[in-house]
Write a protein that holds these residues in place. Structure first.
Motif, PDB file in Angstrom:
ATOM      1  N   MET A 114      -8.514  47.643   3.111  1.00 51.64           N
ATOM      2  CA  MET A 114      -9.601  47.541   2.143  1.00 51.64           C
ATOM      3  C   MET A 114     -10.735  46.660   2.654  1.00 51.64           C
ATOM      4  O   MET A 114     -11.917  47.009   2.529  1.00 51.64           O
ATOM      5  CB  MET A 114      -9.050  46.972   0.823  1.00 51.64           C
ATOM      6  CG  MET A 114     -10.092  46.893  -0.294  1.00 51.64           C
ATOM      7  SD  MET A 114     -10.743  48.524  -0.754  1.00 51.64           S
ATOM      8  CE  MET A 114      -9.286  49.259  -1.495  1.00 51.64           C
TER       9      MET A 114
ATOM     10  N   ASN B 173      -5.007  44.400   5.157  1.00 49.71           N
ATOM     11  CA  ASN B 173      -6.335  44.623   4.583  1.00 49.71           C
ATOM     12  C   ASN B 173      -7.402  44.773   5.657  1.00 49.71           C
ATOM     13  O   ASN B 173      -8.493  45.260   5.381  1.00 49.71           O
ATOM     14  CB  ASN B 173      -6.711  43.445   3.671  1.00 49.71           C
ATOM     15  CG  ASN B 173      -5.973  43.465   2.357  1.00 49.71           C
ATOM     16  OD1 ASN B 173      -5.931  44.472   1.684  1.00 49.71           O
ATOM     17  ND2 ASN B 173      -5.368  42.350   2.005  1.00 49.71           N
TER      18      ASN B 173
ATOM     19  N   SER C  29      -5.110  45.883 -12.062  1.00 49.85           N
ATOM     20  CA  SER C  29      -4.579  46.653 -10.936  1.00 49.85           C
ATOM     21  C   SER C  29      -3.368  45.961 -10.327  1.00 49.85           C
ATOM     22  O   SER C  29      -2.359  46.607 -10.004  1.00 49.85           O
ATOM     23  CB  SER C  29      -5.662  46.850  -9.870  1.00 49.85           C
ATOM     24  OG  SER C  29      -6.120  45.604  -9.375  1.00 49.85           O
ATOM     25  N   ILE C  30      -3.427  44.644 -10.178  1.00 50.34           N
ATOM     26  CA  ILE C  30      -2.320  43.910  -9.561  1.00 50.34           C
ATOM     27  C   ILE C  30      -1.093  43.885 -10.483  1.00 50.34           C
ATOM     28  O   ILE C  30       0.033  44.155 -10.051  1.00 50.34           O
ATOM     29  CB  ILE C  30      -2.752  42.473  -9.210  1.00 50.34           C
ATOM     30  CG1 ILE C  30      -3.777  42.499  -8.075  1.00 50.34           C
ATOM     31  CG2 ILE C  30      -1.548  41.623  -8.813  1.00 50.34           C
ATOM     32  CD1 ILE C  30      -4.335  41.147  -7.712  1.00 50.34           C
TER      33      ILE C  30
ATOM     34  N   THR D  40      -0.941  40.538   4.593  1.00 47.30           N
ATOM     35  CA  THR D  40      -2.349  40.456   4.204  1.00 47.30           C
ATOM     36  C   THR D  40      -3.250  40.989   5.303  1.00 47.30           C
ATOM     37  O   THR D  40      -4.338  41.513   5.032  1.00 47.30           O
ATOM     38  CB  THR D  40      -2.737  39.006   3.866  1.00 47.30           C
ATOM     39  OG1 THR D  40      -1.858  38.513   2.845  1.00 47.30           O
ATOM     40  CG2 THR D  40      -4.162  38.912   3.347  1.00 47.30           C
TER      41      THR D  40
ATOM     42  N   ASN E  99     -10.021  40.068   0.260  1.00 56.24           N
ATOM     43  CA  ASN E  99     -11.006  41.141   0.101  1.00 56.24           C
ATOM     44  C   ASN E  99     -12.321  40.618  -0.470  1.00 56.24           C
ATOM     45  O   ASN E  99     -13.404  40.991  -0.029  1.00 56.24           O
ATOM     46  CB  ASN E  99     -10.451  42.241  -0.806  1.00 56.24           C
ATOM     47  CG  ASN E  99      -9.333  43.017  -0.144  1.00 56.24           C
ATOM     48  OD1 ASN E  99      -9.274  43.103   1.087  1.00 56.24           O
ATOM     49  ND2 ASN E  99      -8.444  43.579  -0.929  1.00 56.24           N
TER      50      ASN E  99
ATOM     51  N   SER F 275       0.429  43.043  -1.904  1.00 55.92           N
ATOM     52  CA  SER F 275       1.244  42.596  -3.040  1.00 55.92           C
ATOM     53  C   SER F 275       2.465  43.485  -3.236  1.00 55.92           C
ATOM     54  O   SER F 275       3.552  42.999  -3.564  1.00 55.92           O
ATOM     55  CB  SER F 275       0.400  42.592  -4.324  1.00 55.92           C
ATOM     56  OG  SER F 275      -0.657  41.671  -4.229  1.00 55.92           O
TER      57      SER F 275
ATOM     58  N   VAL G  24      -1.057  53.722  -5.540  1.00 53.28           N
ATOM     59  CA  VAL G  24       0.137  52.972  -5.158  1.00 53.28           C
ATOM     60  C   VAL G  24       1.051  52.709  -6.348  1.00 53.28           C
ATOM     61  O   VAL G  24       2.268  52.895  -6.271  1.00 53.28           O
ATOM     62  CB  VAL G  24      -0.264  51.631  -4.497  1.00 53.28           C
ATOM     63  CG1 VAL G  24       0.977  50.789  -4.203  1.00 53.28           C
ATOM     64  CG2 VAL G  24      -1.043  51.875  -3.231  1.00 53.28           C
TER      65      VAL G  24
ATOM     66  N   GLU H 151      -0.501  48.241   0.124  1.00 54.14           N
ATOM     67  CA  GLU H 151      -1.166  47.039  -0.362  1.00 54.14           C
ATOM     68  C   GLU H 151      -0.222  45.847  -0.238  1.00 54.14           C
ATOM     69  O   GLU H 151       0.980  45.956  -0.463  1.00 54.14           O
ATOM     70  CB  GLU H 151      -1.567  47.252  -1.820  1.00 54.14           C
ATOM     71  CG  GLU H 151      -2.746  46.413  -2.275  1.00 54.14           C
ATOM     72  CD  GLU H 151      -2.331  45.022  -2.700  1.00 54.14           C
ATOM     73  OE1 GLU H 151      -3.134  44.090  -2.527  1.00 54.14           O
ATOM     74  OE2 GLU H 151      -1.204  44.879  -3.199  1.00 54.14           O
TER      75      GLU H 151
END
Length: 427
Positions: free
Chosen positions: A376, A369, A277-278, A366, A110, A333, A18, A331
């Protein structure tokens, strides 16, 4: 910007991570406009994360991992069991209440889904819970965890949209509690349908509950400490993240005495991966979003929607549908980072409060997810418990409808969402 969005979707479907999809698609905008110097490109990822408020994101992620490592999760499981284990479908009800309690500890949907799948999942299957229903309960109840403050999505939205994070945290108390009530009703109805039994033979006594509440008090009061601290000006939304880390270390070392040097080191390693990652995706979004204000995308989007309808309810319905579809492939975010600059000015033109919109936005994205094809939490829960994806997908439709019902309630009754923020901050 249309070419940029199309390129982004294509790169996602090709399997590019991403963060890189965001960067390379955003890069196309600069090739379309050669008058913009390319030296701007390497500067944007740096300036994007040089916002002081964004410091709260890595700090709260680290604090959440510290709280989990301190042993507080075990106490919360015992408290949730004492409160709801005597009900029909006891373990499923425990999952709902546990996710609510974990909101002030984890803030990650998650992480909560993975933890509950390991702790509650095997016993649910042993007691005859349908596999698809079990997976959906453990995945979708994790939505509550991401809503109760301090949710990372709320911090991201507040930073990008310049919306009070304190008000978002205050609104999250009502929104998370409402979600808990709705999901408990859902579990009660499903328990009658499937004939699910209580996890405990008898209701826990008031003394037992009070004893467990005393042991969990450090986690239960954490969201309230954050809200009061921000409102009283003891610390800003960034400084409260630092306080959260100190608070978690204090609880882990001196109260529960489980946060040893080795555990702290392991927690730091896991936190670095999560934070990296974020923050990488956040930094890359600076390149992607550079052309949005230049092309006046929010104004054009608002004009196009107003040409179709001026009814705020219809507008919100269309936006929620768009967010549901986006959440299925991206994702959360990233969606918040990319859509907030476009959608927030538009909904404000329709008289929708930015705090109310933020709660709806963060809740719906969200949910991605928990939904196919790339959820995820869905893959995590199904992988841990060996649940077939087709069983999960068949069982998840009522849960999706449940989240959409929540979004509808928040849209129709904005004063209920704003009650606690208005009480704390005034209108």
């Amino acid at each position: 910007m249309i070419i940029v969005f199309i390129a982004f979707v294509i790169l996602l479907f090709l399997g590019l991570p991403v963060g890189f999809s965001v960067f390379f698609s955003g890069l196309l905008y600069f090739f379309q406009h050669p008058e913009i110097p390319l030296t701007t490109v390497p500067q944007l990822p740096v300036t994007q994360v040089q916002n002081v408020t964004l410091l709260a994101v890595p700090l709260f992620i680290f604090a959440g991992n510290l709280m989990n490592a301190s042993g507080i999760t075990e106490k919360l499981i015992q408290l949730a069991m004492a409160l709801t284990g005597h009900m029909n479908g006891g373990l499923a009800q425990v999952s709902v209440v546990l996710s609510t309690l974990m909101g002030g500890v984890s803030g990650s949907a998650n992480a909560d889904a993975a933890m509950e799948a390991r702790v509650l999942g095997p016993d649910m299957l042993k007691q005859g819970y349908p596999k698809g229903f079990t997976g959906c309960v453990l995945a979708f109840t994790a939505l509550i965890t991401a809503t109760i403050p301090p949710g990372v999505g709320l911090i991201t939205y507040g930073t990008v949209g310049n919306v009070s994070i304190g008000k978002l945290f205050a609104a999250g108390i009502f929104v998370g509690t409402l979600m808990m009530v709705i999901m408990m009703v859902m579990v009660a109805v499903a328990s009658k349908r499937y004939g699910l039994k209580p996890a405990l033979e008898k209701r826990a006594s008031a003394r037992e509950i009070l004893h467990l509440l005393k042991e969990c008090i450090w986690a239960v009061i954490f969201p309230l400490i954050l809200l009061i601290g921000i409102r009283m000006g003891l610390f800003t939304s960034t400084e409260v993240g630092s306080f959260a880390c100190v608070y978690a270390i204090f609880v882990g070392v001196f109260i529960y005495k489980k946060l040893t040097a080795r555990v702290l080191f392991e927690t730091m390693k896991h936190s670095i991966i999560d934070i990296g990652s974020i923050m990488f995706m956040m930094s890359m979004s600076g390149v992607f979003g550079y052309g949005i204000p230049i092309d006046k995308l929010p104004q054009k989007f608002t004009t196009a929607v107003m040409g179709f309808t001026t009814n705020p309810l219809i507008v919100m319905a269309l936006i929620v549908l768009l967010l549901v579809i986006a959440g299925m492939f991206m994702e959360g975010s990233v969606i918040i980072l990319l859509t907030t600059p476009i959608l927030l000015p538009m909904v404000q033109n329709f008289g929708i409060d930015p705090v109310v919109f933020g709660m709806i936005l963060c809740t719906v994205v969200t949910m991605g997810n928990m939904t196919p094809p790339v959820g995820m939490a869905m893959y995590t829960v199904c992988g841990i418990l060996d649940i077939r994806l087709d069983d999960y997908i068949k069982a998840c439709l009522p849960w999706i409808a449940l989240v959409l019902l929540e979004a509808a309630i928040l849209t129709l009754f904005p004063n209920a969402v704003m009650f606690i923020p208005n009480l704390m901050y005034g209108r």
